[in-house]
Design an enzyme around this catalytic site. Structure first.
Site, PDB file in Angstrom:
ATOM      1  N   THR A   2       0.846  -1.189   0.000  1.00 20.47           N
ATOM      2  CA  THR A   2       0.000   0.000   0.000  1.00 20.47           C
ATOM      3  C   THR A   2       0.878   1.234   0.000  1.00 20.47           C
ATOM      4  OG1 THR A   2      -1.938   0.940   1.068  1.00 20.47           O
ATOM      5  CG2 THR A   2      -0.148   0.282   2.519  1.00 20.47           C
ATOM      6  N   GLY A 159       0.362   5.776  -6.725  1.00 19.90           N
ATOM      7  CA  GLY A 159      -0.555   4.842  -7.375  1.00 19.90           C
ATOM      8  C   GLY A 159      -0.361   4.745  -8.873  1.00 19.90           C
ATOM      9  N   ASP A 162       3.267   2.494  -8.544  1.00 20.64           N
ATOM     10  CA  ASP A 162       3.298   1.269  -7.744  1.00 20.64           C
ATOM     11  C   ASP A 162       2.049   0.429  -7.998  1.00 20.64           C
ATOM     12  OD1 ASP A 162       3.930  -0.589  -5.686  1.00 20.64           O
ATOM     13  OD2 ASP A 162       2.674   0.545  -4.287  1.00 20.64           O
ATOM     14  N   THR A 165      -0.701  -0.041  -5.161  1.00 21.80           N
ATOM     15  CA  THR A 165      -1.383   1.144  -4.637  1.00 21.80           C
ATOM     16  C   THR A 165      -2.456   1.563  -5.620  1.00 21.80           C
ATOM     17  OG1 THR A 165       0.638   1.878  -3.514  1.00 21.80           O
ATOM     18  CG2 THR A 165      -1.043   3.559  -3.932  1.00 21.80           C
TER      19      THR A 165
END
Length: 174
Positions: A2, A159, A162, A165
């Site tokens: 996350t 996000g 990654d 995410t």
């Protein structure tokens, strides 16, 4: 996996986190998990990264410390870190937390460390380095952005890079 990011600016602190839960490294199990939440009579905000069960275990231990130390965030974080280093059960947990209240912003690491960030920015999780770099840049070069805007945008930037995410971002501020 996350991304959780916190930003402190002009006496205001914001904590943002995405909502993706991944099973292993191949399957997205949930997209709207709440990894940023208020605890201890809404006086403390935590954000956690790592295994879900481990994160909930840490949250429970931390809430007990907050109760024991009457909401003193720094003392509770240090006590949790001390237990984390000594307790065989806690040592096996794979999670990290960012904790904050109106006065303090702290990273509580898996190795039992409590860190007060130098840059007024801290980020954890698989996208943490991307979010931290983005937040520092915005903090330095976008004076009109609020801490909440910076934290949210930092997680969104992470996000984009990654795969663990997503863009379902929750933000809490003091």
């Amino acid at each position: 996996m996350t991304t959780i990011a916190a930003v402190r600016k002009d006496g205001v602190t914001a904590l943002a986190g995405d909502g993706q839960v991944t099973l292993g490294e191949k399957v997205i199990m949930k997209g709207n998990a709440q990894k940023v939440r208020r605890i201890y009579h809404d006086q403390v905000v935590i954000g956690f990264a790592g295994g879900v069960a481990d994160a909930f275990t840490l949250q429970d231990w931390f809430e007990k410390k907050l109760e024991h130390y009457a909401g003193n965030l720094r003392r509770s974080a240090v006590a949790l870190a001390q237990d984390w280093r000594k307790d065989p059960t806690l040592q096996k947990l794979e999670a990290m937390m960012i904790v904050m209240d109106e006065h303090d912003l702290l990273l509580v690491s898996g190795s039992g460390e409590v860190i007060d960030p130098d840059e007024d920015v801290v980020a954890i999780g698989s996208g943490g380095n991307f979010a931290q770099a983005a937040a520092i840049a915005m903090l330095r070069h976008a004076p009109d952005m609020t801490p909440a805007d910076i934290a949210k945008e930092a997680v969104n930037i992470a996000g984009n890079i990654d795969i663990f995410t997503n863009h379902n971002v929750i933000v809490e501020s003091f």
